[in-house]
Design a protein around this motif. Structure first.
Motif, PDB file in Angstrom:
ATOM      1  N   CYS A   1       0.827  -1.203   0.000  1.00 51.57           N
ATOM      2  CA  CYS A   1       0.000   0.000   0.000  1.00 51.57           C
ATOM      3  C   CYS A   1       0.863   1.255   0.000  1.00 51.57           C
ATOM      4  O   CYS A   1       0.534   2.244  -0.653  1.00 51.57           O
ATOM      5  CB  CYS A   1      -0.939   0.013   1.203  1.00 51.57           C
ATOM      6  N   MET A   2       1.992   1.194   0.698  1.00 52.98           N
ATOM      7  CA  MET A   2       2.861   2.358   0.718  1.00 52.98           C
ATOM      8  C   MET A   2       3.437   2.622  -0.646  1.00 52.98           C
ATOM      9  O   MET A   2       3.568   3.747  -1.088  1.00 52.98           O
ATOM     10  CB  MET A   2       4.007   2.125   1.669  1.00 52.98           C
ATOM     11  N   ASN A   3       3.786   1.533  -1.344  1.00 53.10           N
ATOM     12  CA  ASN A   3       4.366   1.661  -2.662  1.00 53.10           C
ATOM     13  C   ASN A   3       3.361   2.196  -3.668  1.00 53.10           C
ATOM     14  O   ASN A   3       3.657   3.071  -4.478  1.00 53.10           O
ATOM     15  CB  ASN A   3       4.871   0.275  -3.079  1.00 53.10           C
ATOM     16  N   ARG A   4       2.133   1.669  -3.628  1.00 54.67           N
ATOM     17  CA  ARG A   4       1.131   2.051  -4.622  1.00 54.67           C
ATOM     18  C   ARG A   4       0.440   3.364  -4.290  1.00 54.67           C
ATOM     19  O   ARG A   4       0.113   4.142  -5.170  1.00 54.67           O
ATOM     20  CB  ARG A   4       0.041   0.969  -4.723  1.00 54.67           C
TER      21      ARG A   4
ATOM     22  N   VAL B   1      -6.349   7.630   6.538  1.00 55.67           N
ATOM     23  CA  VAL B   1      -5.711   6.357   6.165  1.00 55.67           C
ATOM     24  C   VAL B   1      -4.266   6.598   5.821  1.00 55.67           C
ATOM     25  O   VAL B   1      -3.935   7.561   5.150  1.00 55.67           O
ATOM     26  CB  VAL B   1      -6.315   5.762   4.862  1.00 55.67           C
ATOM     27  N   HIS B   2      -3.421   5.699   6.232  1.00 57.57           N
ATOM     28  CA  HIS B   2      -2.038   5.687   5.771  1.00 57.57           C
ATOM     29  C   HIS B   2      -1.496   4.310   6.080  1.00 57.57           C
ATOM     30  O   HIS B   2      -2.086   3.583   6.854  1.00 57.57           O
ATOM     31  CB  HIS B   2      -1.230   6.795   6.454  1.00 57.57           C
ATOM     32  N   PRO B   3      -0.377   3.928   5.467  1.00 54.57           N
ATOM     33  CA  PRO B   3       0.061   2.533   5.584  1.00 54.57           C
ATOM     34  C   PRO B   3       0.285   2.066   7.017  1.00 54.57           C
ATOM     35  O   PRO B   3       0.231   0.871   7.278  1.00 54.57           O
ATOM     36  CB  PRO B   3       1.367   2.508   4.789  1.00 54.57           C
ATOM     37  N   GLU B   4       0.559   2.980   7.956  1.00 58.87           N
ATOM     38  CA  GLU B   4       0.867   2.518   9.316  1.00 58.87           C
ATOM     39  C   GLU B   4      -0.357   2.531  10.231  1.00 58.87           C
ATOM     40  O   GLU B   4      -0.235   2.289  11.425  1.00 58.87           O
ATOM     41  CB  GLU B   4       1.935   3.432   9.938  1.00 58.87           C
ATOM     42  N   VAL B   5      -1.545   2.830   9.676  1.00 55.61           N
ATOM     43  CA  VAL B   5      -2.687   3.069  10.553  1.00 55.61           C
ATOM     44  C   VAL B   5      -3.087   1.826  11.341  1.00 55.61           C
ATOM     45  O   VAL B   5      -3.660   1.912  12.417  1.00 55.61           O
ATOM     46  CB  VAL B   5      -3.888   3.618   9.731  1.00 55.61           C
ATOM     47  N   GLY B   6      -2.771   0.644  10.806  1.00 56.21           N
ATOM     48  CA  GLY B   6      -3.245  -0.575  11.460  1.00 56.21           C
ATOM     49  C   GLY B   6      -2.487  -0.996  12.701  1.00 56.21           C
ATOM     50  O   GLY B   6      -2.983  -1.788  13.493  1.00 56.21           O
ATOM     51  N   GLY B   7      -1.277  -0.427  12.889  1.00 53.86           N
ATOM     52  CA  GLY B   7      -0.368  -0.941  13.907  1.00 53.86           C
ATOM     53  C   GLY B   7      -0.965  -1.081  15.299  1.00 53.86           C
ATOM     54  O   GLY B   7      -1.044  -2.176  15.867  1.00 53.86           O
TER      55      GLY B   7
END
Lengths: 329, 421, 286
Positions: free
Chosen positions: C110-113, C214-220
């Motif tokens: 997700c971070m890449n795309r 939303v951002h790639p680290e939101v799930g941590g």
């Protein structure tokens, strides 16, 4: 001294590893020198975790706490007390052993995943507490001043030879401890507790003492590695050392190499560390995060195909070879 | 027949090889490798990638002939005698230990002349420690921790105003408002992420507040990446300070703003350190909710129109095509550092690190992308002409409100309450 | 006094959100004894999906959560079929570490795309709407998310307790071999459980796009809290997950306001340790 093949392998390996820095151009200031030092360090870290998780069967995700305590031990000595890491590291090891016993004693009541989650919780608690503990740096961390190079300060700027030999010494220490455990009664007790705690207890093994001793030993060795880490990076702060990420490194390397085996932690480090370093250095131009995507993919594949790790692979192939030989006769 | 065929092939091979050797020698001769070390993955990746794109834009200005841009080294191709700058990227992932080993790899393996980096102060510290021990140059654009230039380093140079300087400016602005506009701001609240960056900014805020008798009634650190900021905003609301200083990156910044909207509370004035406030992408997502907040900035499109027109040209030509947004005040400073370094190399006339470092320590450099127009470093590496202004955002437009010399618009004070928007 | 009510309501609402995120994990753990390390990343994927649906197609998360649920059902099922099935039973930590690898893969993909930029929807139907209740301000998006959460939890509970499929799931959880002897296709049950688990967190993610970036680290952090909730409630117990989630939400809220916001997560993890020492199998565990 060379009783058998295993001994020959061990002493031979040490001899080769020891000679490397004296061969010009191999270690020195090279990237390979950095990678080799990291392999030895992470192998030692993984092996320390192996003591409690592989040999004793208590899978803890909390080892970064002990790693961090050791790192802070060394760093506090140098930064806050203008002293030497040689005094701070043993204190960190002792503190880690004490902390490990205090927190493990109640946790050993828990089984399976409950225990694992409890170790997560402990890492998070320590991480956040250290972040607000301003006396030892808090969120700002501790930064090393520039000190003269050498063994006294355990710091070098132009060559990795000193660090490499230091990491090798730690590696030899941790692996020798495990060698000793494997051959003496302690090892039997550990394995007895791992295979079946109730059965072991019925045979007179005090499983609590066994588990706590293993934990204390494991924690203090992890702390020693942490002290090295702080010296190597000229800095320590809670996210660097007391994080779940760092805990997962202990776990991944050991399992990748082979949980509960002697060479497993080394093999795991031998594969994972160069992979991590070289993909980041040379593949990051492919786009953000590609190296980490590849890393994640490799972990998935290994866990699906051969969860017993590299040692599992080796045993599988040597078994096949032996079976074939028997058949031929 | 066979012999002729084989020898022809051999000759061709030798020719091809020698051509390759020659051309690579050719290429190798005229290249100055500069490393850029930023977080290209991890929580700060947005800013890291912007920083890299900035440096790449600056390199394009220097390397190519840009007669339309009135900046040092822009008109001619490359620097010195036809040397071109080659940028070598490295990712520290937001981790200080990775920053340390990547810095080493850049200097020792990639053989870069200097490194520009590293955004996160916690990464800049060990990376520049490597440089200092190796006696190599480290240029820092926007890391804000004052501690970086308090180390007595000889090879470290930093462009941005420190959080100490910014705190003083924020407090001065409040004094100005109290005096000139009868603002009656007496109490201060701090909300900041509990990391090296936020914590240090908060400490400087405390110091600055003490000097002017501003009373700190709320000190609220938060865990970055938190699932919600309810308790934090509740604590602020309960203390009800007149002014709030904030230090929150991207996602936490928008969560903070939205949470304050939710509890229907705003201070009279909110000033931010260099963070989510300055990121145009974040403000775009917040739309109207971000309005009337303030922050310290060294660059805004409006400031540029009046004071830094060349920056706008550079942005249009080389930056926006790469990053799809205008310069932000953090990353533009990395470009400045490449310009300053290139000017120093040009002045030294050679790639002698000692000569170049000495020039960096003593000379003053014109800078078309710096608000003050020049850059000069004092011992320890701090840029004494570092300047930031306080801007207020409205409708995605950053308007300068302080210092008066740069003021473009009257501030909206106090901040318009939520129900009146 | 109004502070107290505000803190109480905030705690209940975020607790219900945690319950929805944790419900799926509780099922996976209860039926298959698998900790899904990628649970937070499932949440992130659902948030990205509903963000893009909102941004590109203009559909409000109030409706697009369905897409989140369906898409994550598929992802969950796929994860089971490709990853979990092949790592179950082979070695102690294999599925857990495999899902750890999956979480790295998803996060960096997700971070890449999508670039690491924080993305927030503006102009949604419920955005910023609040109402007053007993002197406290209640956020409508969070309230709606909490109501959905209760509905989904009740639905899943009813599914497990009152339907044949649910009984089959319970049977498989209790004893896999016996269930197979009874003619239950445990393979399909496992697939279903992972799918439902994914769907729960997918719905949560979809609704959260109304107020969270939303951002790639939101799930941590959501991942960690979900683990603690499930372990605290006792694995496999939906009522346990609900109860534990509420407890955690309240502890977080009260500790955050009355002690210090920066230690709110310390309190959460500390409460887990305290409770688990008293009841080593969780509150409702068996």
């Amino acid at each position: 001294m060379f009783k058998n093949k295993a001994d020959k392998l061990w002493y031979g390996f040490i001899a080769v590893a020891f000679i490397l820095p004296f061969v010009p151009g191999v270690i020195g200031g090279s990237f390979f020198g950095h990678v080799a030092t990291m392999i030895l360090l992470y192998a030692a870290m993984a092996q320390s975790w192996n003591i409690i998780s592989g040999y004793c069967g208590q899978t803890s995700f909390g080892h970064s706490v002990f790693f961090g305590i050791g790192a802070y031990g060394a760093a506090l000595a140098v930064v806050n007390f203008n002293s030497l890491p040689w005094y701070g590291a043993p204190l960190g090891m002792l503190a880690a052993a004490v902390v490990s016993v205090i927190i493990s004693y109640p946790c050993f009541k828990l089984k399976g995943h409950y225990f694992a989650i409890a170790t997560f919780a402990i890492v998070e608690i320590f991480n956040r507490l250290f972040m607000i503990w301003d006396t030892i740096g808090g969120a700002l961390g501790l930064d090393y001043p520039i000190l003269p190079d050498g063994w006294v300060n355990f710091s070098w700027s132009d060559t990795k030879n000193g660090y490499y030999l230091g990491a090798l010494a730690i590696f030899i220490l941790v692996f020798s401890v495990v060698r000793w455990i494997e051959r003496h009664r302690m090892g039997y007790y550990l394995r007895a507790v791992r295979e079946g705690q109730e059965t072991a207890e019925s045979l007179g093994v005090n499983s609590t003492v066994v588990k706590l001793s293993a934990m204390a030993l494991s924690a203090s060795l992890a702390a020693l590695c942490g002290a090295f880490f702080a010296q190597y990076n000229y800095r320590v702060d809670p996210p660097m050392v007391m994080s779940l990420d760092m805990s997962m490194k202990f776990v991944l390397i050991t399992i990748l190499g082979g949980l509960g085996t002697f060479w497993g932690p080394f093999l795991g480090a031998l594969v994972l560390i160069p992979l991590q370093e070289y993909t980041r250095a040379y593949l990051s131009h492919l786009g953000a995060g590609v190296d980490l995507m590849i890393f994640g993919l490799i972990i998935i594949i290994v866990m699906i195909k051969q969860p017993l790790g590299i040692m599992g692979l080796i045993r599988y192939f040597t078994k096949k070879k032996n079976v074939k030989r028997e058949g031929d006769a | 027949m066979q012999l002729r065929k084989r020898s022809t092939i051999a000759v061709l091979l030798v020719l091809a090889l020698s051509l390759m050797v020659c051309s690579s020698a050719f290429a190798a001769d005229k290249v100055i490798k500069i490393g850029v070390l930023f977080p290209l993955t991890g929580p700060a990746a947005v800013s890291g990638q912007n920083c890299v794109n900035s440096v790449l834009a600056a390199a394009d200005v220097i390397n190519k002939a840009n007669p339309d841009i009135n900046a040092p080294l822009a008109a001619k191709v490359g620097l010195l005698d036809g040397y071109k700058i080659e940028i070598v990227k490295a990712d520290h992932q937001g981790k200080p230990d990775v920053a340390k080993s990547e810095a080493e790899r850049l200097y020792n393996q990639e053989k870069v002349f200097a490194v520009i980096g590293s955004y996160n102060s916690s990464a800049t510290k060990p990376a520049s420690a490597v440089a200092e021990r190796a006696k190599k140059i480290f240029m820092c654009g926007c890391s804000s921790s004052a501690a970086l230039t308090e180390r007595d380093y000889k090879y470290f140079f930093r462009h941005a105003p420190t959080d100490a300087i910014e705190s003083k400016e924020f407090v001065e602005y409040i004094e100005y408002l109290n005096k000139e506009k009868n603002a009656g701001i007496k109490t201060l609240g701090l909300i900041y992420e509990n990391t090296e960056f936020g914590k240090h900014a908060a400490e400087e805020a405390h110091k600055a507040a003490k000097h002017t008798g501003l009373k700190v009634v709320a000190d609220v650190p938060f865990n970055n990446g938190a699932t919600n900021l309810n308790s934090e905003v509740q604590t602020l609301k309960a203390a009800n300070p007149d002014a709030v200083f904030g230090a929150a990156l991207g996602g936490d910044y928008s969560l903070w703003v939205r949470t304050m909207k939710q509890v229907n509370w705003l201070p009279k004035i909110a000033i931010n350190y260099c963070t989510g406030y300055q990121n145009p992408a974040v403000q775009k997502e917040l739309a109207g909710d971000g309005d009337h907040f303030m922050g310290g900035m060294g660059y805004s499109p409006e400031l540029a129109k009046k004071f830094m027109p060349e920056a706008i040209k550079i942005e249009a030509k080389y930056y926006t095509p790469r990053s799809n947004q205008p310069f932000d005040s953090d990353s533009i400073q990395e470009a400045v550092m490449l310009f300053v370094l290139a000017q120093a190399i040009e002045k030294a006339g050679s790639l002698d690190t000692e000569k170049v470092a000495q020039i960096l320590r003593t000379e003053e450099f014109p800078s078309v992308m710096s608000l003050s127009g020049t850059v000069k470093f004092e011992p320890g590496g701090q840029n004494i002409h570092a300047l930031s202004v306080i801007t207020q955002i409205k409708d995605l437009d950053y308007k300068t409100v302080f210092p008066i010399k740069y003021q473009k618009a009257q501030p909206v004070f106090p901040m318009t309450p939520w129900d009146k928007r | 006094m109004s502070n107290f009510v505000q803190v109480l309501i905030d705690g209940i609402l975020s607790g219900l959100l945690y319950a929805l995120v944790a419900a799926g994990l509780s099922m996976m753990w209860g039926v298959m004894d698998v900790i899904n390390f990628a649970h937070g990343e499932f949440l992130m994927v659902a948030m990205y999906l509903c963000y893009w649906i909102g941004e590109i197609l203009g559909i409000d998360p109030l409706f697009s959560w369905i897409a989140g649920g369906i898409f994550l059902f598929l992802i969950g099922a796929l994860t089971y079929r490709l990853i979990i099935k092949n790592s179950l039973g082979k070695a102690a930590m294999a599925p857990l570490l495999a899902t750890f690898g999956l979480s790295m893969l998803l996060k960096n993909f997700c971070m890449n795309r999508f670039t690491p930029n924080f993305r927030l929807l503006s102009g949604t139907i419920m955005e910023g709407k609040t109402f007053q209740f007993a002197g406290a301000i209640v956020s409508v998006p969070q309230l709606v998310t909490a109501i959905f959460s209760l509905a989904v939890l009740l639905g899943v509970y009813w599914l497990i307790k009152k339907t044949r499929v649910g009984w089959a799931i319970q049977a498989t959880a209790m004893d896999k071999e016996a269930a197979e002897l009874m003619g239950i296709d445990t393979e399909n049950i496992y697939l279903l459980v992972f799918g439902i688990g994914g769907a729960c967190v997918g719905v949560a993610g979809g609704l959260m796009t109304t107020y969270l970036a939303v951002h790639p680290e939101v799930g941590g952090l959501f991942s960690l809290i979900a683990f603690v909730v499930v372990a605290l409630g006792g694995f496999g117990s939906i009522p346990g997950a609900l109860f534990a989630a509420l407890l955690i939400g309240l502890v977080e809220s009260f500790a955050g306001f009355y002690i210090a916001a920066v230690v709110k997560y310390v309190a959460v993890f500390a409460i887990y340790l305290v409770v688990i020492m008293i009841r080593p199998k969780g509150l409702f565990g068996w």
